[in-house]
Structures are given as C-alpha cells and as structure tokens.
Design an enzyme around this catalytic site. Structure first.
Site, PDB file in Angstrom:
ATOM      1  CE  LYS A  36     -64.743-109.075 -65.489  1.00 60.22           C
ATOM      2  NZ  LYS A  36     -63.516-109.880 -65.380  1.00 60.22           N
ATOM      3  CD  GLU A  61     -65.441 -99.727 -59.177  1.00 63.46           C
ATOM      4  OE1 GLU A  61     -64.213 -99.587 -59.241  1.00 63.46           O
ATOM      5  OE2 GLU A  61     -65.990-100.513 -58.380  1.00 63.46           O
ATOM      6  CE  LYS A 113     -64.991-108.911 -69.500  1.00 57.29           C
ATOM      7  NZ  LYS A 113     -63.977-109.626 -68.799  1.00 57.29           N
TER       8      LYS A 113
HETATM    9  C1  PBG Z   1     -61.521-112.864 -65.718  1.00 51.13           C
HETATM   10  C2  PBG Z   1     -62.117-112.354 -66.978  1.00 51.13           C
HETATM   11  C3  PBG Z   1     -63.397-112.646 -67.476  1.00 51.13           C
HETATM   12  C4  PBG Z   1     -63.445-112.104 -68.760  1.00 51.13           C
HETATM   13  C5  PBG Z   1     -62.212-111.458 -68.994  1.00 51.13           C
HETATM   14  N1  PBG Z   1     -61.408-111.618 -67.862  1.00 51.13           N
HETATM   15  C6  PBG Z   1     -64.513-113.467 -66.950  1.00 51.13           C
HETATM   16  C7  PBG Z   1     -65.071-113.230 -65.614  1.00 51.13           C
HETATM   17  O1  PBG Z   1     -64.870-112.194 -64.988  1.00 51.13           O
HETATM   18  O2  PBG Z   1     -65.736-114.145 -65.133  1.00 51.13           O
HETATM   19  C8  PBG Z   1     -64.620-112.224 -69.692  1.00 51.13           C
HETATM   20  C9  PBG Z   1     -64.327-112.073 -71.136  1.00 51.13           C
HETATM   21  C10 PBG Z   1     -65.401-112.548 -72.057  1.00 51.13           C
HETATM   22  O3  PBG Z   1     -66.490-112.982 -71.641  1.00 51.13           O
HETATM   23  O4  PBG Z   1     -65.157-112.486 -73.271  1.00 51.13           O
HETATM   24  N2  PBG Z   1     -61.321-112.033 -64.665  1.00 51.13           N
END
Ligand code: PBG
Length: 330
Positions: free
Chosen positions: A200, A239, A254
């Site tokens: 992520k 990771e 992501k």
């Molecule tokens: C929170 C989380 C986030 C998203 C999913 N879970 C945002 C972040 O890490 O700030 C983002 C999802 C999206 O932008 O559609 N941990």
C-alpha cells in the site's frame, strides 16, 4: 515466440469477427472479479460524497438490500468503511475496539440479510483516531508500530466476532499480519480470511476517500513513514513475502492503475491470489472526465478493470462494481 512471416502470418485474421475475437480472448472480466467498497454512516439517510459523485455513505438500514443486490449481480464481497461520528474519534482510536461500533453493526445488518456475499472489513485505526493516522502516536507525533499492532489485533478480533469473513489490514504496520493470524487461531477463528494490504503506497489518490470517511480535515502530515514510497517496486515484493509468510490468504496492491507493474510483478512471483484496489482518486478521475463529456463510463471502466485481470489480479476493489456487474449481466 514462434511467428511466421507475412503473409503466411496475418495477426488480423484472428480479429475479423466478434465470434473469432471471443474465441481467442485471453482474459475475461466477470462480476466475480469485483469487490464493492461501501461507506457506512450512522445517519438515517444516504449522504452524498462531494469528492466521489455517484457514491453515497449508506445508512445501516440500506445494507441488507445492498448485500442482496450484490449477490444477485454475482459480486462476491462487500468491503465496509465506516464514517465514525466525530465525538467517537479519540487520540487512541478506542472506538475500534467497541463491539457495538458502526462497522460491527454493519456486519450484523448484512449477515441478517444474506450469507450469499462475503463481508470484508478494514483493520486500521484511521476511522477512529482524532488525528487521522492509522496508528497510535508517541508524544512527538510519530506512529508507533508495536503498540499499534496490539490495538489492531484487538480490532481484528472484534470484527471477527461480529462475523466478518475477510479481515483486511490496511495500516502497513510491520508484523501485524502474523500477530492477527496468531490471535485468530487462538480464539477459534481458523477460517477467517486475511487479505493483506501488502503493498500500500503513500498515495495522493486516496484524497476523495478521506473525505468520505471524515478523515480529510484531520490528518496531520502524511502517511509516508508507514505506507510505501511510490518510487519502489522491489520493496513491494518484500512486503508481500512477509505478509504471506505471516499468514495472509491473499494480498493487495493499492492504488491500482498507476501501480499495475507492481500487480504484475506480485502475481508473477507469488502463488496466492492478488487483488488490486482501484481507489477513490481513480474513481474520481473517471467520473470527472465522464461529467465533462470526455470519456464514456460504460466503455472505459470495463477496459480499466480488464487491465487488472490481464496483469494477473484475481479481482479488483472498485466503486464502479455494481455498475460494471450490471453491464456484464446484459
Ligand atoms: C485506511 C484506508 C485508506 C483507503 C482504504 N483504507 C486511506 C488511507 O490509507 O489514507 C483508501 C481507499 C481509497 O482511496 O479508495 N487505512
């Protein structure tokens, strides 16, 4: 690769008609490839989200119907994201441990309506912290790793007890997948699936989401000390390797489209299902272009999602899931 010479070989021969193109098609997008992220509110009415036109925060009472709709469309799972009321957000995010919190009630609503779809929940503290970070802070404002992991284990157990089928740790703390897996085994949740947000990135494409879950104005600084540097691809493999070794059943990359190289690298290297999250900013880009008359939604979205499957993903989290599933059903 063995190829003949023109004119013995003419690749256009395989593109001549729709049936021929269907016959040689290498990949397929189906509703089973889609996971539908759903925002949930305490309020009684659906709440539009300014940054994500077409998406609303859903009241609890709507969730049963939504889950049945997903099942009838062939969408296998919903991913729930609560918009915690401001007065329940604290420095330590303790609302995450409340067995009666919004996401736990949302799970119950869905489970009461149908068991034909899976329920996935996010394991991270950001919907519950006053400062908007995914973890606990020390007095200097640094995100603490091990103390946060202990909290996340508690949060994961609360969600598992509430009936979540898939827990998705999205916090990027080190060691959290292993800690959660051990706790699940110890508490009798041997079958709970862990989908690790393994790679992520600290991405600006999450902006619209933070508005949706009420974190936008709160976040101090950025998440770069725990989420990954967008410049790194090899680190993503590290990771993923750690999360798989710690007990992840599937892994996620992501954001989505700007990180397709990472999706492909992970899918090529690891024999676990790989998912990608086509995030809020990607949704917003498409919708803005559609609203401006620049792109055709029903054409570009399936093309984008097919790209994930071609890259090796088993599925995609996308806010366009119901729209695309409806299209594919026709
Ligand atoms: C929170 C989380 C986030 C998203 C999913 N879970 C945002 C972040 O890490 O700030 C983002 C999802 C999206 O932008 O559609 N941990």
């Amino acid at each position: 690769m063995m190829l003949g010479q023109f004119p013995a070989t003419r690749l256009r021969r395989n593109r001549r008609t729709p049936w021929l193109r269907a016959m040689v098609r290498e990949t397929h997008l189906t509703p089973a490839n889609l996971i539908w992220p759903v925002f949930v509110t305490e309020g009684a009415e659906p709440e539009p989200i300014a940054t994500m036109p077409g998406v609303v925060r859903q009241p609890l009472a709507a969730l049963g119907g939504l889950a049945r709709e997903a099942a009838s469309l062939g969408i296998p799972a919903l991913a729930l994201f609560p918009n915690t009321p401001a007065d329940r957000r604290t420095e330590d995010g303790r609302e995450a441990l409340n067995p009666d919190n919004l996401v736990c009630r949302a799970i119950a609503e869905i489970k009461a309506a149908t068991d034909a779809v899976g329920v996935m929940t996010d394991v991270a503290l950001d919907p519950y912290t006053a400062h908007g970070h995914d973890g606990l802070l020390d007095p200097a404002g640094r995100v603490l790793n091990d103390e946060t992991v202990a909290r996340l284990v508690g949060q994961a157990l609360v969600q598992a007890r509430a009936g979540a089928d898939i827990l998705a740790p999205s916090d990027m703390m080190d060691g959290r997948v292993g800690a959660i897996r051990r706790a699940l085994e110890a508490e009798g949740f041997a079958d709970t699936h862990l989908m690790a947000y393994a790679a992520k990135y600290a991405s600006s494409f999450y902006g619209p989401f933070r508005e949706a879950v009420g974190a936008a104005g709160r976040l101090q600084g950025d998440k770069a000390t725990y989420q990954m540097d967008p410049a790194n691809a090899r680190e993503a493999l590290a990771e993923v390797a750690l999360d798989v070794a710690e007990g992840a059943d599937s892994v996620m990359v992501k954001p989505g489209l700007p990180y397709l190289d990472v999706v492909k690298a992970v899918a090529d290297r690891f024999d676990v299902p790989v998912f990608a999250y086509c995030v809020s900013g990607e949704y917003a880009m498409v919708e803005a272009a559609v609203a401006a008359g620049m792109l055709e939604r029903t054409k570009v979205v399936p093309e984008m999602l097919l790209a994930f499957i071609r890259a090796g993903a088993s599925g995609v989290l996308t806010y366009h899931a119901p729209m695309v599933a409806r299209l594919l059903q026709k």
